[in-house]
Design a protein around this motif. Structure first.
Motif, short mmCIF file in Angstrom:
data_model
loop_
_atom_site.label_atom_id
_atom_site.label_comp_id
_atom_site.label_asym_id
_atom_site.label_seq_id
_atom_site.Cartn_x
_atom_site.Cartn_y
_atom_site.Cartn_z
N SER A 1 46.49 30.57 95.54
CA SER A 1 47.62 31.32 96.07
C SER A 1 47.32 32.82 96.05
O SER A 1 46.86 33.35 95.03
N PRO A 2 47.62 33.51 97.16
CA PRO A 2 47.42 34.98 97.18
C PRO A 2 48.37 35.70 96.22
O PRO A 2 48.16 36.88 95.90
N LYS A 3 49.41 34.99 95.76
CA LYS A 3 50.34 35.60 94.78
C LYS A 3 49.96 35.20 93.35
O LYS A 3 50.55 35.65 92.39
N GLY A 4 48.97 34.29 93.22
CA GLY A 4 48.64 33.75 91.91
C GLY A 4 47.21 34.05 91.50
O GLY A 4 46.84 35.21 91.28
N ILE A 5 46.39 32.99 91.44
CA ILE A 5 45.03 33.14 90.93
C ILE A 5 44.26 34.22 91.70
O ILE A 5 43.49 34.98 91.10
N TYR A 6 44.51 34.32 93.00
CA TYR A 6 43.72 35.28 93.81
C TYR A 6 43.86 36.71 93.29
O TYR A 6 42.89 37.46 93.27
N ILE A 7 45.06 37.08 92.88
CA ILE A 7 45.26 38.48 92.42
C ILE A 7 45.33 38.60 90.90
O ILE A 7 45.53 39.69 90.36
N ALA A 8 45.18 37.47 90.18
CA ALA A 8 45.34 37.49 88.72
C ALA A 8 44.27 38.36 88.07
O ALA A 8 43.14 38.44 88.56
#
Ligand code: ATP
Ligand code: MG
Length: 270
Positions: free
Chosen positions: A162-169
Protein backbone atom coordinates in the motif's frame (compact mmCIF):
# COMPACT_ATOMS: atom_id res chain seq x y z
CA UNK A 1 -19.96 -10.85 21.85
CA UNK A 2 -17.61 -9.70 19.10
CA UNK A 3 -16.33 -12.12 16.50
CA UNK A 4 -12.89 -11.90 18.05
CA UNK A 5 -14.35 -13.05 21.36
CA UNK A 6 -16.21 -15.77 19.46
CA UNK A 7 -12.85 -16.97 18.38
CA UNK A 8 -11.60 -17.06 21.92
CA UNK A 9 -14.63 -19.13 22.94
CA UNK A 10 -13.87 -21.44 20.06
CA UNK A 11 -10.26 -21.77 21.19
CA UNK A 12 -11.48 -22.71 24.63
CA UNK A 13 -14.16 -25.14 23.59
CA UNK A 14 -13.19 -26.72 20.30
CA UNK A 15 -9.42 -26.87 20.63
CA UNK A 16 -9.44 -27.75 24.28
CA UNK A 17 -11.91 -30.55 23.63
CA UNK A 18 -9.61 -31.90 20.94
CA UNK A 19 -6.48 -31.84 23.05
CA UNK A 20 -6.48 -33.17 26.61
CA UNK A 21 -5.38 -30.38 28.95
CA UNK A 22 -2.83 -32.62 30.64
CA UNK A 23 -1.11 -33.48 27.37
CA UNK A 24 2.59 -32.62 27.82
CA UNK A 25 2.63 -30.81 24.45
CA UNK A 26 -0.70 -29.07 25.07
CA UNK A 27 0.37 -25.48 24.24
CA UNK A 28 2.22 -26.53 21.13
CA UNK A 29 -0.67 -28.69 19.89
CA UNK A 30 -3.08 -25.82 20.47
CA UNK A 31 -1.01 -23.62 18.15
CA UNK A 32 -1.01 -26.38 15.51
CA UNK A 33 -4.79 -26.59 15.71
CA UNK A 34 -5.03 -22.83 15.13
CA UNK A 35 -2.83 -23.03 12.05
CA UNK A 36 -4.82 -26.00 10.71
CA UNK A 37 -8.05 -24.16 11.33
CA UNK A 38 -6.66 -21.19 9.38
CA UNK A 39 -5.85 -23.53 6.50
CA UNK A 40 -9.36 -25.04 6.59
CA UNK A 41 -10.87 -21.56 6.64
CA UNK A 42 -8.80 -20.63 3.61
CA UNK A 43 -6.51 -17.90 4.92
CA UNK A 44 -3.38 -19.85 5.94
CA UNK A 45 -1.34 -21.09 2.96
CA UNK A 46 -0.31 -24.75 2.75
CA UNK A 47 3.30 -23.62 2.97
CA UNK A 48 2.32 -21.83 6.20
CA UNK A 49 2.07 -25.25 7.85
CA UNK A 50 5.61 -26.09 6.82
CA UNK A 51 6.88 -22.72 8.02
CA UNK A 52 5.19 -23.35 11.36
CA UNK A 53 6.89 -26.74 11.65
CA UNK A 54 10.27 -25.18 11.00
CA UNK A 55 9.51 -22.66 13.73
CA UNK A 56 8.49 -25.43 16.17
CA UNK A 57 11.84 -27.09 15.68
CA UNK A 58 13.77 -23.95 16.60
CA UNK A 59 11.39 -23.32 19.50
CA UNK A 60 12.40 -26.73 20.89
CA UNK A 61 16.05 -25.73 20.63
CA UNK A 62 15.59 -22.55 22.67
CA UNK A 63 13.45 -24.38 25.26
CA UNK A 64 10.10 -22.80 24.23
CA UNK A 65 10.66 -19.67 26.29
CA UNK A 66 11.74 -16.08 25.70
CA UNK A 67 15.50 -16.06 26.16
CA UNK A 68 17.66 -13.07 27.16
CA UNK A 69 18.90 -12.13 23.67
CA UNK A 70 15.25 -11.98 22.55
CA UNK A 71 14.49 -9.60 25.42
CA UNK A 72 17.28 -7.30 24.20
CA UNK A 73 15.82 -7.36 20.69
CA UNK A 74 12.33 -6.71 22.08
CA UNK A 75 13.60 -3.57 23.85
CA UNK A 76 15.24 -2.30 20.67
CA UNK A 77 12.09 -3.11 18.68
CA UNK A 78 9.92 -1.26 21.19
CA UNK A 79 12.22 1.79 20.99
CA UNK A 80 12.21 1.73 17.17
CA UNK A 81 8.42 1.48 17.03
CA UNK A 82 7.91 4.31 19.52
CA UNK A 83 10.37 6.59 17.67
CA UNK A 84 8.96 5.76 14.22
CA UNK A 85 7.07 8.33 12.15
CA UNK A 86 5.23 5.77 10.00
CA UNK A 87 5.38 2.36 11.66
CA UNK A 88 3.65 -0.49 9.82
CA UNK A 89 2.97 -4.05 10.96
CA UNK A 90 2.85 -6.58 8.14
CA UNK A 91 0.38 -9.43 8.68
CA UNK A 92 0.24 -12.83 6.99
CA UNK A 93 -1.96 -15.91 7.45
CA UNK A 94 0.02 -17.53 10.26
CA UNK A 95 0.08 -14.29 12.26
CA UNK A 96 -3.69 -13.90 11.78
CA UNK A 97 -4.19 -17.47 12.99
CA UNK A 98 -1.92 -17.23 16.03
CA UNK A 99 -2.06 -13.67 17.40
CA UNK A 100 -4.88 -11.67 15.72
CA UNK A 101 -5.99 -9.85 18.84
CA UNK A 102 -2.48 -9.26 20.15
CA UNK A 103 -1.24 -7.76 16.87
CA UNK A 104 -4.16 -5.31 16.75
CA UNK A 105 -3.43 -4.30 20.32
CA UNK A 106 0.24 -3.69 19.56
CA UNK A 107 -0.67 -1.62 16.47
CA UNK A 108 -2.91 0.59 18.61
CA UNK A 109 -0.27 1.07 21.29
CA UNK A 110 2.36 2.32 18.81
CA UNK A 111 -0.01 3.97 16.36
CA UNK A 112 1.11 1.61 13.63
CA UNK A 113 -0.82 0.77 10.50
CA UNK A 114 -1.71 -2.86 9.85
CA UNK A 115 -1.11 -4.14 6.33
CA UNK A 116 -1.87 -7.58 4.93
CA UNK A 117 1.03 -8.79 2.83
CA UNK A 118 1.23 -12.35 1.53
CA UNK A 119 3.79 -14.44 -0.28
CA UNK A 120 1.00 -16.59 -1.70
CA UNK A 121 -1.33 -13.68 -2.31
CA UNK A 122 -4.90 -14.33 -3.38
CA UNK A 123 -7.56 -11.65 -3.03
CA UNK A 124 -9.70 -14.10 -1.05
CA UNK A 125 -6.99 -14.77 1.52
CA UNK A 126 -6.22 -11.06 1.84
CA UNK A 127 -9.87 -10.28 2.49
CA UNK A 128 -10.27 -13.07 5.05
CA UNK A 129 -7.22 -11.88 7.00
CA UNK A 130 -8.41 -8.26 6.91
CA UNK A 131 -11.83 -9.43 8.23
CA UNK A 132 -10.19 -11.23 11.14
CA UNK A 133 -8.18 -8.13 12.05
CA UNK A 134 -11.28 -5.92 11.88
CA UNK A 135 -13.22 -8.35 14.04
CA UNK A 136 -10.36 -8.10 16.53
CA UNK A 137 -10.76 -4.33 16.68
CA UNK A 138 -8.64 -2.91 13.82
CA UNK A 139 -10.17 0.30 12.44
CA UNK A 140 -8.17 0.25 9.25
CA UNK A 141 -6.43 -2.57 7.39
CA UNK A 142 -4.20 -1.72 4.43
CA UNK A 143 -3.06 -3.95 1.59
CA UNK A 144 -6.52 -5.10 0.54
CA UNK A 145 -7.76 -2.95 -2.38
CA UNK A 146 -4.87 -0.51 -2.17
CA UNK A 147 -1.82 -2.74 -2.77
CA UNK A 148 -0.97 -0.61 -5.80
CA UNK A 149 2.66 0.27 -5.08
CA UNK A 150 5.59 -2.05 -5.71
CA UNK A 151 8.72 -2.87 -3.73
CA UNK A 152 11.57 -2.57 -6.25
CA UNK A 153 13.59 -5.70 -7.15
CA UNK A 154 11.07 -8.06 -5.64
CA UNK A 155 9.28 -10.51 -7.88
CA UNK A 156 7.01 -12.43 -5.50
CA UNK A 157 3.47 -11.31 -4.73
CA UNK A 158 4.92 -9.74 -1.60
CA UNK A 159 6.09 -6.83 -3.75
CA UNK A 160 2.54 -5.44 -3.81
CA UNK A 161 2.16 -2.92 -1.01
CA UNK A 162 0.00 0.00 0.00
CA UNK A 163 1.28 3.50 -0.85
CA UNK A 164 -0.15 4.57 2.53
CA UNK A 165 1.50 1.68 4.38
CA UNK A 166 4.66 -0.35 3.82
CA UNK A 167 5.67 1.76 0.82
CA UNK A 168 6.13 4.92 2.90
CA UNK A 169 6.90 3.26 6.25
CA UNK A 170 10.13 4.09 8.08
CA UNK A 171 9.85 1.11 10.44
CA UNK A 172 8.26 -2.19 9.39
CA UNK A 173 7.55 -5.06 11.78
CA UNK A 174 7.55 -8.29 9.82
CA UNK A 175 6.65 -11.32 11.90
CA UNK A 176 7.41 -14.51 9.92
CA UNK A 177 8.97 -12.98 6.89
CA UNK A 178 10.83 -14.18 3.82
CA UNK A 179 14.43 -13.18 3.41
CA UNK A 180 13.97 -11.62 -0.02
CA UNK A 181 11.55 -9.02 1.13
CA UNK A 182 13.52 -8.16 4.24
CA UNK A 183 16.52 -7.42 2.01
CA UNK A 184 14.37 -5.39 -0.42
CA UNK A 185 12.85 -3.36 2.42
CA UNK A 186 16.32 -2.67 3.79
CA UNK A 187 17.44 -1.47 0.37
CA UNK A 188 14.53 0.98 0.45
CA UNK A 189 16.10 2.42 3.62
CA UNK A 190 13.54 1.08 6.06
CA UNK A 191 14.24 -0.24 9.54
CA UNK A 192 13.07 -3.85 9.55
CA UNK A 193 12.10 -5.67 12.74
CA UNK A 194 11.69 -9.43 12.24
CA UNK A 195 10.27 -12.05 14.56
CA UNK A 196 11.74 -15.36 13.51
CA UNK A 197 12.51 -18.46 15.56
CA UNK A 198 15.29 -19.39 13.15
CA UNK A 199 18.43 -17.38 14.02
CA UNK A 200 20.09 -18.68 10.84
CA UNK A 201 17.47 -17.55 8.31
CA UNK A 202 18.19 -14.86 5.76
CA UNK A 203 15.38 -12.87 7.34
CA UNK A 204 17.08 -13.00 10.74
CA UNK A 205 20.44 -12.09 9.24
CA UNK A 206 19.22 -9.19 7.15
CA UNK A 207 16.76 -7.49 9.52
CA UNK A 208 17.94 -4.53 11.64
CA UNK A 209 16.39 -6.09 14.71
CA UNK A 210 15.58 -9.80 14.98
CA UNK A 211 13.49 -11.16 17.81
CA UNK A 212 14.27 -14.87 17.96
CA UNK A 213 11.12 -15.98 19.73
CA UNK A 214 7.71 -17.43 19.00
CA UNK A 215 5.25 -14.73 17.86
CA UNK A 216 2.81 -15.92 20.50
CA UNK A 217 5.28 -14.93 23.23
CA UNK A 218 7.04 -12.06 21.46
CA UNK A 219 4.04 -9.91 20.50
CA UNK A 220 2.53 -9.60 24.01
CA UNK A 221 6.01 -8.97 25.48
CA UNK A 222 6.69 -6.30 22.88
CA UNK A 223 3.40 -4.57 23.70
CA UNK A 224 4.28 -4.70 27.39
CA UNK A 225 7.71 -3.16 26.78
CA UNK A 226 6.22 -0.45 24.56
CA UNK A 227 4.01 0.58 27.49
CA UNK A 228 7.06 0.82 29.76
CA UNK A 229 9.51 2.45 27.34
CA UNK A 230 6.95 5.04 26.24
CA UNK A 231 7.49 6.73 29.60
CA UNK A 232 11.17 7.31 28.83
CA UNK A 233 12.81 10.29 27.20
CA UNK A 234 13.21 9.97 23.41
CA UNK A 235 16.96 10.42 23.77
CA UNK A 236 17.11 7.34 26.04
CA UNK A 237 15.21 5.39 23.36
CA UNK A 238 17.67 6.58 20.70
CA UNK A 239 20.49 5.33 22.94
CA UNK A 240 18.89 1.89 23.19
CA UNK A 241 18.85 1.76 19.38
CA UNK A 242 22.40 3.06 19.01
CA UNK A 243 23.72 0.43 21.43
CA UNK A 244 21.85 -2.42 19.79
CA UNK A 245 23.91 -4.81 17.68
CA UNK A 246 21.81 -7.42 15.84
CA UNK A 247 24.74 -9.63 14.81
CA UNK A 248 25.85 -9.83 18.42
CA UNK A 249 22.34 -10.72 19.57
CA UNK A 250 22.06 -13.47 16.93
CA UNK A 251 25.46 -14.80 18.01
CA UNK A 252 24.17 -14.87 21.60
CA UNK A 253 21.15 -16.91 20.50
CA UNK A 254 23.38 -19.44 18.74
CA UNK A 255 25.67 -19.67 21.78
CA UNK A 256 22.61 -20.14 24.00
CA UNK A 257 21.42 -23.05 21.84
CA UNK A 258 24.92 -24.58 21.76
CA UNK A 259 25.29 -24.45 25.56
CA UNK A 260 21.80 -25.79 26.08
CA UNK A 261 22.47 -28.74 23.78
CA UNK A 262 25.79 -29.41 25.52
CA UNK A 263 24.06 -29.45 28.92
CA UNK A 264 21.33 -31.74 27.62
CA UNK A 265 23.85 -34.17 26.16
CA UNK A 266 25.82 -34.17 29.44
CA UNK A 267 22.64 -34.98 31.36
CA UNK A 268 22.09 -38.03 29.15
CA UNK A 269 25.56 -39.41 29.72
CA UNK A 270 26.13 -38.70 33.41
P1 ATP B 1 14.67 -17.10 4.77
O1 ATP B 1 14.29 -16.09 5.80
O2 ATP B 1 16.02 -17.69 5.01
O3 ATP B 1 14.40 -16.60 3.38
P2 ATP B 1 12.23 -18.49 4.58
O4 ATP B 1 11.55 -17.22 4.82
O5 ATP B 1 12.17 -19.11 3.25
O6 ATP B 1 13.72 -18.36 5.03
P3 ATP B 1 10.14 -19.83 5.83
O7 ATP B 1 10.06 -21.20 6.39
O8 ATP B 1 9.30 -19.49 4.68
O9 ATP B 1 11.66 -19.54 5.60
O10 ATP B 1 9.83 -18.74 6.94
C1 ATP B 1 9.20 -19.01 8.06
C2 ATP B 1 10.09 -18.63 9.21
O11 ATP B 1 9.25 -18.30 10.27
C3 ATP B 1 10.97 -19.80 9.66
O12 ATP B 1 12.28 -19.37 9.82
C4 ATP B 1 10.40 -20.20 11.02
O13 ATP B 1 11.42 -20.51 11.93
C5 ATP B 1 9.67 -18.96 11.45
N1 ATP B 1 8.47 -19.23 12.24
C6 ATP B 1 7.46 -20.08 11.98
N2 ATP B 1 6.51 -20.04 12.92
C7 ATP B 1 6.92 -19.11 13.83
C8 ATP B 1 6.36 -18.58 15.02
N3 ATP B 1 5.20 -19.02 15.50
N4 ATP B 1 7.06 -17.62 15.66
C9 ATP B 1 8.24 -17.15 15.18
N5 ATP B 1 8.82 -17.62 14.06
C10 ATP B 1 8.17 -18.58 13.38
MG1 MG C 1 12.20 -16.30 6.70
Amino acid sequence: MSACEDREEKDKNVFKALIPKNHPRYESLLLREKIIEGLNEGYVAQAGLIAHGRGECFDYLIGEKTIDPALKAIDAAAAALILAKHPVISVNGNVAALVPKEIVELAKKVNAKLEVNLFYRTEERVRKIADILRRCGADEVLGVDDATASIPELFSERRKVSPKGIYIADVVLVPLEDGDRTEALRKMGKTVIAIDLNPLSRTSRSANITIVDNVVRAIPKLTERVEELKKLDREVLRDILRNYDNDRVLAEVITYIMNRLKDLSKELTK
